[in-house]
Structure formats: structure tokens, C-alpha cells
Design a protein around this motif. Structure first.
Motif, PDB file in Angstrom:
ATOM      1  N   ASP A  54       4.594  10.898   5.696  1.00  0.00           N
ATOM      2  CA  ASP A  54       4.397  12.353   5.755  1.00  0.00           C
ATOM      3  C   ASP A  54       3.995  12.793   7.159  1.00  0.00           C
ATOM      4  OD1 ASP A  54       5.036  12.643   3.094  1.00  0.00           O
ATOM      5  OD2 ASP A  54       2.958  12.731   2.397  1.00  0.00           O
ATOM      6  N   GLN A  80       9.392  -0.469   0.081  1.00  0.00           N
ATOM      7  CA  GLN A  80       9.010   0.735   0.810  1.00  0.00           C
ATOM      8  C   GLN A  80      10.105   1.799   0.840  1.00  0.00           C
ATOM      9  OE1 GLN A  80       8.072  -1.307   4.574  1.00  0.00           O
ATOM     10  NE2 GLN A  80       5.906  -0.886   4.210  1.00  0.00           N
ATOM     11  N   ASP A  88       0.852  -1.197   0.000  1.00  0.00           N
ATOM     12  CA  ASP A  88       0.000   0.000   0.000  1.00  0.00           C
ATOM     13  C   ASP A  88       0.887   1.247   0.000  1.00  0.00           C
ATOM     14  OD1 ASP A  88      -1.859   2.007   0.355  1.00  0.00           O
ATOM     15  OD2 ASP A  88      -2.416   1.415   2.398  1.00  0.00           O
ATOM     16  N   GLU A  89       1.307   1.654  -1.178  1.00  0.00           N
ATOM     17  CA  GLU A  89       2.230   2.780  -1.296  1.00  0.00           C
ATOM     18  C   GLU A  89       1.594   4.095  -0.844  1.00  0.00           C
ATOM     19  OE1 GLU A  89       4.521   4.843  -4.998  1.00  0.00           O
ATOM     20  OE2 GLU A  89       4.907   2.700  -4.685  1.00  0.00           O
ATOM     21  N   GLU A  90       0.315   4.273  -1.160  1.00  0.00           N
ATOM     22  CA  GLU A  90      -0.375   5.507  -0.780  1.00  0.00           C
ATOM     23  C   GLU A  90      -0.482   5.631   0.738  1.00  0.00           C
ATOM     24  OE1 GLU A  90      -4.746   7.660  -1.427  1.00  0.00           O
ATOM     25  OE2 GLU A  90      -4.051   6.125  -2.842  1.00  0.00           O
ATOM     26  N   GLY A  91      -0.847   4.524   1.398  1.00  0.00           N
ATOM     27  CA  GLY A  91      -0.940   4.543   2.849  1.00  0.00           C
ATOM     28  C   GLY A  91       0.406   4.760   3.500  1.00  0.00           C
ATOM     29  N   VAL A 123       9.689   5.410  -1.108  1.00  0.00           N
ATOM     30  CA  VAL A 123       8.697   6.307  -0.503  1.00  0.00           C
ATOM     31  C   VAL A 123       9.265   6.971   0.749  1.00  0.00           C
ATOM     32  CG1 VAL A 123       6.441   6.415   0.630  1.00  0.00           C
ATOM     33  CG2 VAL A 123       6.735   5.045  -1.442  1.00  0.00           C
ATOM     34  N   LYS A 178       2.946   6.380   2.202  1.00  0.00           N
ATOM     35  CA  LYS A 178       3.326   7.782   2.004  1.00  0.00           C
ATOM     36  C   LYS A 178       2.633   8.682   3.012  1.00  0.00           C
ATOM     37  CE  LYS A 178       3.610  11.565  -1.310  1.00  0.00           C
ATOM     38  NZ  LYS A 178       3.187  12.550  -0.292  1.00  0.00           N
ATOM     39  N   ALA A 179       1.357   8.439   3.253  1.00  0.00           N
ATOM     40  CA  ALA A 179       0.605   9.261   4.205  1.00  0.00           C
ATOM     41  C   ALA A 179       1.200   9.136   5.605  1.00  0.00           C
ATOM     42  CB  ALA A 179      -0.868   8.848   4.209  1.00  0.00           C
TER      43      ALA A 179
END
Length: 291
Positions: free
Chosen positions: A207, A224, A198-201, A227, A203-204
Motif C-alpha cells: 500500500d 505473496q 507476514d501477509e499484513e506487513g 496481496v 500489504k502495508a
């Protein structure tokens, strides 16, 4: 010692029992490696893993990557044997799991003091229990301490908390450890993100950790790395602003003023100090990439 002078954007766990993984880690673009003798190694593989790791650290070149060995706890039957074997390789740092108080660190420091081969070895601690969170400041001040690694999976278990993308149940513990790390000049690395596809998760969560002030992210899979490296590196906009702040402040000082204005905002000494730290971090990252 300035433990934060080197980057720790990406800190990858590698099972010490896996020869292929240990070899591959030499080529991965990570800032640091945790060679794991604890959770990632099955009971029947403990003995072989520690000997393989000692040989690997003595023979292999991992370049500028920070090398941290996670031992088994000394309340287990494996912890002392881990140290006895790995010490011969003069480990750069050892990571102690489930630390609850400064006494845990002091006991390990005494063991390191007793061996000439570990004279320069620093201590990192897994911060993963409620008691550890509450004692973060005294742990950070203990001998040989260099860094905190957040154990958010174990902490969630101890708290009996539910998963939330915003990690609200973790905020008190994360904040206490970050405060303690900064008070005593330690590195503070955020916990793992379990859904490695889950690249989007990821990244969040990277961040969020970067916004809080963490130096980097512990990782469970090479996928991972990119990211985390991106999230915890200074952006081009941040570097541009840092350069302009330094120039404007130096010009203001030359004209006898104590502050400058950049993009409509006041720039003082503290902003310039932060800007210089940011530029130094970018230089250190470039040096690693150039290897």
C-alpha cells in the motif's frame, strides 16, 4: 514506447537453476517474472542455470507475463557467459544488477546492439546502491532502458540503516528513482518484502509503494502474489470515480465549460487523463486474467 502499458503489479523472482520452479511459473497469476541467474543461483550452479534458462525460454510458453532475465554483473566471471548463452533465446528484457551510472547501461546496450537476436531486448536496472540513487536520472535516460527494480535489501546494507516498517531510511532513494522513472517513462517496481509469511506487513508495504506511485512489487514467494495483485490494481471505487469523472468532463465540454465537478471536487483535463490511464490498466489486468 509506452513501457507502462502492461501491468507490473506482481514481479516474482524465480531461480533459473530450479526446473520445477521454472515450470510452475507458467501457471502463476503474476504479471512478470524475473528469471534470476544472480543471487538466487549458487556459484557451482551458474553454468547449468544459464543453459537451463535458455532452453526454457525457447520452449516454454509464459503467456502475457513479462519475462525479465537477471544477469550476473559484467564485473564478475559469469556476466558475459550469461548473455552469450541466454541471447540465443531472444530475451524480452535483461536486468542488470548494481547499476551505478549510465555507463553501465551503455556498455550492456552495446553488447545487445552487436547481436541480431537481441535487437528488441530492453534493459532493466537494479537500483540498489547509493551512487545508483544519485545517478537515477542519467540511468533512466540511457539506451534501451525500460524499467527500474528497487533493490532495497542491498540499499539497506549500503546505507547501514536499521529496519523500520515505514521504510523512512529508504524514502530518499525510492523517491529519486521514482522521479527519474516517471521523467523518462519507465516502469518502477518496488523492492521485496522479506517476511513472506507476514501477509499484513506485506500489504502495508504494498500500500505504501502504491501510494508513492510504484507500478508493482517484486516478490520472493508465490504466497505473496495475491496481496501484491490486489494492492496495485485499481479498486472498484477508483474505477467508479474514473468513469464518473470522464462522463462529467465530457458533458461539461459539450456545454462549453472547461471543468466539471464530481463529488464536490473540480475535474480538469489532468484528472481525466489519469482516469483514462486507470481504466486502461484495469482492462489490461482483465486481459491477463482471461488467458
Amino acid at each position: 514506447m509506452d513501457h507502462r502499458a502492461r501491468p507490473y503489479r506482481s514481479v516474482l523472482y524465480i531461480p533459473a537453476s530450479k526446473a520445477r520452479a521454472l515450470e510452475k511459473a507458467q501457471t502463476l497469476p503474476v504479471d512478470a517474472i524475473i528469471f534470476d541467474l544472480e543471487d538466487a543461483v549458487a556459484v557451482e550452479e551458474k553454468e547449468n542455470a544459464r543453459h537451463l534458462l535458455a532452453e526454457t525460454l525457447a520452449e516454454k510458453d509464459y503467456g502475457a507475463r513479462a519475462k525479465i532475465v537477471r544477469l550476473n554483473g559484467f564485473d564478475t566471471e559469469w556476466g558475459q557467459a550469461d548473455l552469450d548463452v541466454v541471447a540465443a533465446a531472444k530475451p524480452e528484457a535483461v536486468l542488470l544488477p548494481k547499476v551505478n551510472s549510465a555507463a553501465d547501461v551503455e556498455a550492456l546496450a552495446a553488447k545487445l546492439d552487436a547481436r541480431p537476436e537481441t535487437a528488441e531486448t530492453t534493459i532493466w536496472t537494479m537500483m540498489e546502491t547509493p551512487l545508483g540513487m544519485l545517478n537515477a536520472a542519467e540511468i533512466a535516460a540511457a539506451p534501451r532502458m525500460a524499467g527500474f527494480v528497487m533493490g532495497t535489501n542491498d540499499l539497506a546494507k549500503e546505507l547501514d540503516s536499521r529496519f523500520r516498517a515505514d521504510r523512512l531510511p529508504m524514502q530518499t532513494g525510492l523517491g529519486l528513482c521514482l522521479l527519474a522513472a516517471r521523467a523518462y517513462g519507465l516502469v518502477a517496481v518496488d523492492g521485496v518484502y522479506n517476511a513472506f509469511k507476514d501477509e499484513e506487513g506485506l500489504k502495508a508495504e504494498c500500500d505504501q509503494g502504491r501510494d508513492m506511485g510504484f507500478d508493482g512489487k517484486t516478490l520472493i514467494h508465490p504466497a505473496q502474489i495475491a496481496v501484491a495483485n490486489s494492492a496495485f490494481a485499481p479498486s472498484e471505487a477508483e474505477l467508479d470515480l474514473a468513469n464518473r469523472q470522464i462522463i462529467a468532463f465530457e458533458e461539461a465540454e459539450a456545454s462549453g465549460q472547461g471543468v466539471a465537478v464530481v463529488d464536490g471536487k473540480i475535474v480538469e483535463n489532468l484528472h481525466v487523463a489519469t482516469a483514462r490511464q486507470l481504466l486502461a490498466k484495469a482492462e489490461a489486468i482483465q486481459a491477463i486474467a482471461a488467458e
